[in-house]
Design a protein around this motif. Structure first.
Motif, PDB file in Angstrom:
ATOM      1  N   THR A 124      47.490  44.479  32.323  1.00 39.82           N
ATOM      2  CA  THR A 124      46.985  43.178  32.805  1.00 39.82           C
ATOM      3  C   THR A 124      45.851  42.586  31.952  1.00 39.82           C
ATOM      4  OG1 THR A 124      45.679  44.332  34.487  1.00 39.82           O
ATOM      5  CG2 THR A 124      47.786  43.401  35.196  1.00 39.82           C
ATOM      6  N   GLU A 158      39.213  50.258  29.694  1.00 36.76           N
ATOM      7  CA  GLU A 158      38.974  49.935  31.107  1.00 36.76           C
ATOM      8  C   GLU A 158      39.779  50.933  31.929  1.00 36.76           C
ATOM      9  OE1 GLU A 158      37.011  47.599  32.866  1.00 36.76           O
ATOM     10  OE2 GLU A 158      38.440  46.009  33.342  1.00 36.76           O
ATOM     11  N   MET A 201      31.776  52.190  39.797  1.00 32.71           N
ATOM     12  CA  MET A 201      31.344  52.501  38.436  1.00 32.71           C
ATOM     13  C   MET A 201      30.537  51.378  37.788  1.00 32.71           C
ATOM     14  SD  MET A 201      35.039  52.566  36.585  1.00 32.71           S
ATOM     15  CE  MET A 201      36.314  52.949  37.753  1.00 32.71           C
TER      16      MET A 201
HETATM   17  C1  LIG Z   1      38.017  46.800  36.986  1.00 31.04           C
HETATM   18  C2  LIG Z   1      39.315  47.128  37.693  1.00 31.04           C
HETATM   19  C3  LIG Z   1      40.451  46.364  37.446  1.00 31.04           C
HETATM   20  C4  LIG Z   1      41.653  46.665  38.090  1.00 31.04           C
HETATM   21  N1  LIG Z   1      42.770  45.905  37.809  1.00 31.04           N
HETATM   22  C5  LIG Z   1      43.941  46.210  38.413  1.00 31.04           C
HETATM   23  C6  LIG Z   1      45.130  45.435  38.121  1.00 31.04           C
HETATM   24  O1  LIG Z   1      45.110  44.489  37.308  1.00 31.04           O
HETATM   25  N2  LIG Z   1      46.270  45.764  38.771  1.00 31.04           N
HETATM   26  C7  LIG Z   1      46.328  46.812  39.667  1.00 31.04           C
HETATM   27  O2  LIG Z   1      47.409  47.042  40.235  1.00 31.04           O
HETATM   28  N3  LIG Z   1      45.220  47.559  39.939  1.00 31.04           N
HETATM   29  C8  LIG Z   1      44.049  47.283  39.345  1.00 31.04           C
HETATM   30  N4  LIG Z   1      42.925  48.015  39.652  1.00 31.04           N
HETATM   31  C9  LIG Z   1      43.025  49.101  40.657  1.00 31.04           C
HETATM   32  C10 LIG Z   1      42.790  48.524  42.045  1.00 31.04           C
HETATM   33  O3  LIG Z   1      41.428  48.134  42.181  1.00 31.04           O
HETATM   34  C11 LIG Z   1      43.045  49.528  43.170  1.00 31.04           C
HETATM   35  O4  LIG Z   1      42.325  50.695  42.899  1.00 31.04           O
HETATM   36  C12 LIG Z   1      44.526  49.869  43.317  1.00 31.04           C
HETATM   37  O5  LIG Z   1      45.283  48.705  43.637  1.00 31.04           O
HETATM   38  C13 LIG Z   1      44.709  50.907  44.449  1.00 31.04           C
HETATM   39  O6  LIG Z   1      44.095  50.422  45.610  1.00 31.04           O
HETATM   40  P1  LIG Z   1      44.692  50.758  47.044  1.00 31.04           P
HETATM   41  O7  LIG Z   1      43.764  50.240  48.048  1.00 31.04           O
HETATM   42  O8  LIG Z   1      46.121  50.330  47.129  1.00 31.04           O
HETATM   43  O9  LIG Z   1      44.711  52.318  47.028  1.00 31.04           O
HETATM   44  P2  LIG Z   1      43.661  53.293  47.737  1.00 31.04           P
HETATM   45  O10 LIG Z   1      43.845  53.206  49.204  1.00 31.04           O
HETATM   46  O11 LIG Z   1      42.319  53.042  47.171  1.00 31.04           O
HETATM   47  O12 LIG Z   1      44.231  54.652  47.195  1.00 31.04           O
HETATM   48  C14 LIG Z   1      44.517  54.854  45.787  1.00 31.04           C
HETATM   49  C15 LIG Z   1      45.393  56.057  45.589  1.00 31.04           C
HETATM   50  O13 LIG Z   1      44.642  57.216  45.736  1.00 31.04           O
HETATM   51  C16 LIG Z   1      45.092  57.966  46.824  1.00 31.04           C
HETATM   52  N5  LIG Z   1      43.842  58.426  47.426  1.00 31.04           N
HETATM   53  C17 LIG Z   1      42.859  57.647  47.908  1.00 31.04           C
HETATM   54  N6  LIG Z   1      41.838  58.418  48.301  1.00 31.04           N
HETATM   55  C18 LIG Z   1      42.201  59.705  48.073  1.00 31.04           C
HETATM   56  C19 LIG Z   1      41.583  60.964  48.255  1.00 31.04           C
HETATM   57  N7  LIG Z   1      40.343  61.089  48.763  1.00 31.04           N
HETATM   58  N8  LIG Z   1      42.258  62.065  47.900  1.00 31.04           N
HETATM   59  C20 LIG Z   1      43.484  61.973  47.395  1.00 31.04           C
HETATM   60  N9  LIG Z   1      44.118  60.805  47.176  1.00 31.04           N
HETATM   61  C21 LIG Z   1      43.492  59.707  47.520  1.00 31.04           C
HETATM   62  C22 LIG Z   1      45.971  57.053  47.650  1.00 31.04           C
HETATM   63  O14 LIG Z   1      46.990  57.731  48.345  1.00 31.04           O
HETATM   64  C23 LIG Z   1      46.545  56.163  46.567  1.00 31.04           C
HETATM   65  O15 LIG Z   1      47.638  56.760  45.941  1.00 31.04           O
HETATM   66  C24 LIG Z   1      41.712  47.741  39.014  1.00 31.04           C
HETATM   67  C25 LIG Z   1      40.555  48.496  39.264  1.00 31.04           C
HETATM   68  C26 LIG Z   1      39.367  48.205  38.621  1.00 31.04           C
HETATM   69  C27 LIG Z   1      38.149  49.038  38.916  1.00 31.04           C
END
Ligand SMILES: Cc1cc2nc3c(=O)[nH]c(=O)nc-3n(C[C@H](O)[C@H](O)[C@H](O)COP(=O)(O)OP(=O)(O)OC[C@H]3O[C@@H](n4cnc5c(N)ncnc54)[C@H](O)[C@@H]3O)c2cc1C
Ligand code: FES
Length: 368
Positions: A136, A251, A320
């Motif tokens: 992205t 990143e 972070m």
């Molecule tokens: C600067 C930046 C830019 C980003 N850009 C993008 C982008 O362009 N596109 C994109 O798709 N994402 C991007 N992300 C990632 C995005 O922010 C999310 O982290 C991502 O979409 C996952 O979020 P979620 O809430 O769906 O998953 P979460 O609910 O946060 O979980 C993430 C994963 O970890 C697992 N998990 C969570 N906690 C635990 C734990 N304690 N132990 C074990 N497993 C665990 C979950 O089952 C899942 O598989 C970016 C992140 C950052 C920091």
């Protein structure tokens, strides 16, 4: 008399802060990746540095939750911006966005912010390396360079699971077919269940592959975004070949589940070891003025961790120091802040800190 044929732009532009936006379009890119396009009610110009990100503020089941997403569009098309989200298995926000965010919905975003951008590191020879949805920020950069007819030489190496998982594939082919100085290389990891024929590179990116695709890689400004193991492999190749790492920018979107688990175990082990050798004399008092609660923590613990110990929920997204979500004011005391661009000098001057990456230098009173 000098004639002036230029009109100043009178449309408002956004700056880093909280903005209400409306989802105006969604595009299914691949089976588990979707783009969401946003605009404001009134025409607004969304200028940002290609590679920067926004943090979404969402209400999911009554809980306020923040997540950062890179802006995948280019500021060369400034009346809207988009993010491209991959479903994470078990992920709260990414699945909610895919299942529930519809055209017409309004939400708040914070930003734009981020040091990982092309404008702060100008160069005429670039190497873009991405894995999966890590494409992205590099797509935003590519779209910008393409739209602005920038005179730069770009080698873009993207790794995907299988041909059908290559995000923006047709647009990439279109852009890269029009400029001789833009070269695209796609690697597909999956050999078995390919679904489409694939005559290109297969497997993981290796040094011989890199040398074939970008023989002059050591002379390029490198931007890399993908899963942590992918980026570690790239850094290993670069370091082994004497690359000047000041020209390497990366990143990380966050820990993948396995790393999260490893990190949790590691932290538990560290906590156990630390518990045996806590020096109580060294502990510092962190007071939260809003609730009147206080806690004593080790100097290497963060202000955010101190709040969590008291059950106080300071919103947090990236963890972070890049997204700015966990910003709080300091009433007294000093901290050591190890941030990654998520806070401006003006905010620091005004007494704000990012609590996820700030460690106390003495007793601190936080305005929260
Ligand atoms: C600067 C930046 C830019 C980003 N850009 C993008 C982008 O362009 N596109 C994109 O798709 N994402 C991007 N992300 C990632 C995005 O922010 C999310 O982290 C991502 O979409 C996952 O979020 P979620 O809430 O769906 O998953 P979460 O609910 O946060 O979980 C993430 C994963 O970890 C697992 N998990 C969570 N906690 C635990 C734990 N304690 N132990 C074990 N497993 C665990 C979950 O089952 C899942 O598989 C970016 C992140 C950052 C920091
Ligand atoms: S949570 Fe992103 S800067 Fe702290």
């Amino acid at each position: 008399m000098a004639m002036n044929f230029l009109n100043p732009v009178t449309t408002q532009t956004w700056t880093n802060g909280r903005h209400l936006v409306r989802c105006v379009k969604t595009i299914q890119e691949t089976a588990d990746v979707r783009t969401f396009c946003f605009m404001a009610e009134q025409p607004l110009l969304y200028f940002f540095k290609p590679g920067q990100f926004v943090t979404l503020e969402l209400d999911i089941g009554g809980e306020q939750i923040m997540r950062s997403y890179t802006i995948s569009s280019s500021p060369s098309i400034p009346y809207s911006f988009s993010i491209t989200v991959k479903r994470m298995p078990g992920g709260k926000v990414s699945n909610w966005l895919h299942d529930s965010l519809k055209e017409g919905d309004e939400l708040a975003v914070h930003g734009p912010v981020g040091n990982f951008n092309i404008m702060d590191f100008p160069a005429d020879k670039l190497l873009f390396l991405s894995g999966g949805v890590g494409i992205t920020p590099l797509m935003s950069m590519t779209r910008w360079l393409f739209d602005t007819n920038a005179s730069v030489d770009v080698e873009f190496i993207h790794s995907a699971r299988a041909p059908r998982d290559v995000i923006y594939h047709r647009e990439l082919i279109h852009m890269f077919s029009r400029l001789p100085e833009f070269k695209l290389h796609v690697i597909c990891e999956n050999k078995d269940d390919i679904g489409e024929t694939w005559a290109g590179y297969r497997g993981y990116l290796t040094q011989p592959m890199l040398e074939l695709m970008a023989p002059d890689y050591l002379e390029r400004e490198i931007f890399c975004c993908g899963p942590a193991p992918y980026m570690n492999a790239i850094k290993h190749i670069l370091r082994n070949n004497g690359f000047d790492m000041s020209h390497y920018h990366e990143e990380l979107f966050g820990a993948t589940p396995l790393e999260v688990r490893e990190e949790v175990l590691e932290l538990a082990e560290q906590a156990e070891a630390a518990a045996e050798e806590i020096d109580y004399a060294e502990m510092l008092s962190i007071e939260f003025a809003g609730s009147g609660k206080s806690v004593r923590i080790q100097p290497d613990e963060t202000i955010h961790a101190a709040a969590a110990k008291l059950g106080l929920h300071i919103p947090k997204a990236c963890g972070m120091g890049i997204c700015g979500t966990c910003r709080v004011g300091i009433k007294s005391g000093e901290v050591e802040m190890d941030h990654n661009g998520g806070i401006t000098d003006d905010d620091i001057e005004a007494g704000y800190i990012l609590s996820c990456c700030s460690r106390p230098k003495g007793n601190v009173v936080v305005d929260f």
